[in-house]
Design a protein around this motif. Sequence first.
Motif, short mmCIF file in Angstrom:
data_model
loop_
_atom_site.label_atom_id
_atom_site.label_comp_id
_atom_site.label_asym_id
_atom_site.label_seq_id
_atom_site.Cartn_x
_atom_site.Cartn_y
_atom_site.Cartn_z
N ILE A 70 0.81 -1.22 0.00
CA ILE A 70 0.00 0.00 0.00
C ILE A 70 0.84 1.27 0.00
O ILE A 70 0.50 2.26 -0.64
CB ILE A 70 -0.98 -0.01 1.19
CG1 ILE A 70 -1.98 1.13 1.06
CG2 ILE A 70 -0.24 0.04 2.54
CD1 ILE A 70 -3.14 1.03 2.02
N SER A 71 1.98 1.27 0.70
CA SER A 71 2.81 2.49 0.73
C SER A 71 3.34 2.83 -0.65
O SER A 71 3.32 3.99 -1.08
CB SER A 71 3.96 2.31 1.72
OG SER A 71 3.50 2.19 3.04
N ALA A 72 3.83 1.80 -1.36
CA ALA A 72 4.34 2.04 -2.72
C ALA A 72 3.23 2.54 -3.63
O ALA A 72 3.43 3.43 -4.47
CB ALA A 72 4.96 0.76 -3.27
N SER A 73 2.02 1.97 -3.49
CA SER A 73 0.91 2.41 -4.33
C SER A 73 0.52 3.85 -4.03
O SER A 73 0.20 4.62 -4.94
CB SER A 73 -0.30 1.49 -4.10
OG SER A 73 -0.03 0.19 -4.58
N LYS A 74 0.55 4.24 -2.76
CA LYS A 74 0.24 5.63 -2.42
C LYS A 74 1.29 6.58 -2.99
O LYS A 74 0.97 7.69 -3.43
CB LYS A 74 0.12 5.79 -0.91
CG LYS A 74 -1.15 5.20 -0.33
CD LYS A 74 -1.28 5.47 1.16
CE LYS A 74 -2.63 4.99 1.69
NZ LYS A 74 -2.81 5.28 3.13
N ASN A 75 2.54 6.16 -2.98
CA ASN A 75 3.59 6.99 -3.60
C ASN A 75 3.37 7.10 -5.10
O ASN A 75 3.58 8.16 -5.69
CB ASN A 75 4.97 6.41 -3.29
CG ASN A 75 5.42 6.72 -1.88
OD1 ASN A 75 4.99 7.71 -1.28
ND2 ASN A 75 6.28 5.89 -1.34
N ASP A 76 2.95 6.00 -5.73
CA ASP A 76 2.61 6.07 -7.16
C ASP A 76 1.51 7.11 -7.39
O ASP A 76 1.55 7.85 -8.37
CB ASP A 76 2.13 4.71 -7.66
CG ASP A 76 3.24 3.66 -7.72
OD1 ASP A 76 4.42 4.06 -7.84
OD2 ASP A 76 2.92 2.46 -7.66
N CYS A 77 0.55 7.16 -6.47
CA CYS A 77 -0.58 8.09 -6.63
C CYS A 77 -0.10 9.53 -6.75
O CYS A 77 -0.47 10.25 -7.68
CB CYS A 77 -1.52 7.95 -5.44
SG CYS A 77 -2.54 6.46 -5.46
N TRP A 78 0.69 10.00 -5.79
CA TRP A 78 1.05 11.42 -5.84
C TRP A 78 2.11 11.70 -6.89
O TRP A 78 2.17 12.81 -7.43
CB TRP A 78 1.47 11.93 -4.46
CG TRP A 78 2.74 11.38 -3.86
CD1 TRP A 78 2.85 10.36 -2.98
CD2 TRP A 78 4.07 11.88 -4.05
NE1 TRP A 78 4.17 10.16 -2.62
CE2 TRP A 78 4.93 11.09 -3.26
CE3 TRP A 78 4.62 12.92 -4.82
CZ2 TRP A 78 6.30 11.28 -3.22
CZ3 TRP A 78 5.99 13.12 -4.78
CH2 TRP A 78 6.82 12.31 -3.99
N ARG A 79 2.95 10.72 -7.21
CA ARG A 79 3.96 10.95 -8.25
C ARG A 79 3.34 11.00 -9.63
O ARG A 79 3.82 11.73 -10.51
CB ARG A 79 5.02 9.84 -8.18
CG ARG A 79 5.95 9.98 -6.98
CD ARG A 79 6.84 8.78 -6.80
NE ARG A 79 7.72 8.93 -5.64
CZ ARG A 79 8.19 7.93 -4.91
NH1 ARG A 79 7.84 6.67 -5.20
NH2 ARG A 79 8.97 8.16 -3.88
N LEU A 80 2.28 10.24 -9.85
CA LEU A 80 1.60 10.27 -11.14
C LEU A 80 0.66 11.46 -11.30
O LEU A 80 0.32 11.85 -12.42
CB LEU A 80 0.78 8.98 -11.32
CG LEU A 80 1.57 7.69 -11.54
CD1 LEU A 80 0.66 6.48 -11.32
CD2 LEU A 80 2.17 7.67 -12.94
N ALA A 81 0.25 12.05 -10.18
CA ALA A 81 -0.77 13.10 -10.20
C ALA A 81 -0.30 14.34 -10.95
O ALA A 81 0.84 14.78 -10.80
CB ALA A 81 -1.15 13.47 -8.77
N ARG A 82 -1.22 14.91 -11.72
CA ARG A 82 -0.94 16.17 -12.42
C ARG A 82 -1.79 17.31 -11.87
O ARG A 82 -1.70 18.43 -12.37
CB ARG A 82 -1.19 15.98 -13.92
CG ARG A 82 -0.22 14.99 -14.58
CD ARG A 82 -0.46 14.82 -16.05
NE ARG A 82 -1.74 14.20 -16.34
CZ ARG A 82 -1.96 13.40 -17.39
NH1 ARG A 82 -0.96 13.12 -18.23
NH2 ARG A 82 -3.15 12.90 -17.60
N GLY A 83 -2.59 17.02 -10.86
CA GLY A 83 -3.40 18.06 -10.24
C GLY A 83 -2.62 18.83 -9.20
O GLY A 83 -1.62 18.35 -8.66
N ARG A 84 -3.10 20.02 -8.88
CA ARG A 84 -2.47 20.83 -7.84
C ARG A 84 -2.67 20.21 -6.46
O ARG A 84 -1.81 20.28 -5.61
CB ARG A 84 -3.06 22.24 -7.88
CG ARG A 84 -2.38 23.24 -6.96
CD ARG A 84 -2.93 24.64 -7.17
NE ARG A 84 -2.64 25.13 -8.50
CZ ARG A 84 -3.55 25.32 -9.47
NH1 ARG A 84 -4.83 25.09 -9.22
NH2 ARG A 84 -3.22 25.76 -10.66
#
Length: 304
Positions: A70-84
């Motif tokens: 889950i921690s790696a997936s959450k890091n993927d979330c914010w690294r992939l995000a293009r929103g402010r």
Amino acid sequence: MKTFTVAMLTRNRPRSVARALENLTRLDWPAADLEVVVVEDGSEDSAAAVVAAFQDRLDLRYVAKPHRGISASKNDCWRLARGRYVAIIADDYELPRDYLAVAARFFAAAPAHQVLTFNMRSLGSGPASRVQSLYFELTLWQTIENLGAGEFLTGNGLPASRAACFRRELFERVGGFDESLAGGEDFDLSLRLRDAGVAVHFAPRSIVSHYEYGGLRFFLGQRRRYAENYYRLLEAHGKVKAGHGFSLGRAVRQITRQYLGWFGLAARVRKLPRYLALSPGILLFLVTFWLSVRRHSRGAWARS
């Protein structure tokens, strides 16, 4: 740059993904100003076809990765995000229609605002689910510094599982989630936010629904797992001395202190009748948690 990215974590639950994406199509926010990212963590039962069915209704990206936790997936979330701003949700959440509008008002109110978390209720059947829902509320309310009226209240921690919304650059500042952790990643981040002087705020009137239909055994199992992660994180952050056992007397004192503290808290937030009605379950949750902390601490003591 879009204003919001809503990033969803999933693993082996395509039906939940379909329900969660349908919920996102109903949010009161312009679709053109919302990006949705689905991160699938090593599923055998892929949600790819489900996600594809929503491509014409949402600005949607789907990323499937090998299972890393889950921690790696959450890091993927914010690294992939293009929103402010980045909201991280699970596939079994249902967000209120004004979820993003509330977050937008919060971040617009002050440039110092970094993290907004939300109220939570468990959707399930039976008394165990009702105890779980009250437990969620109490663990959140105990972090709030000013238990007064207002749309946004200031807290001193980041409770887990709250569909929190972050300024994206905050992760660059304090680091993301610790990928060495099998659980307790929100508590770990909470400690680092506190050390960095970052306040966490809470929207008490905005309620995120959490679909969970487990029985008493399932919820007690959660308490045991959370206890193990809690003790390991206390060790890692130097809050307890590694190899020091947690005595039975200390466990009893913690159970008593928390039960009575929550009694007073429930009275202050006008939930005392509900607390009294569900007290046997609340007490069982607390006993399970703190005796499990004791067991893990004694294991650490035996290994030292």
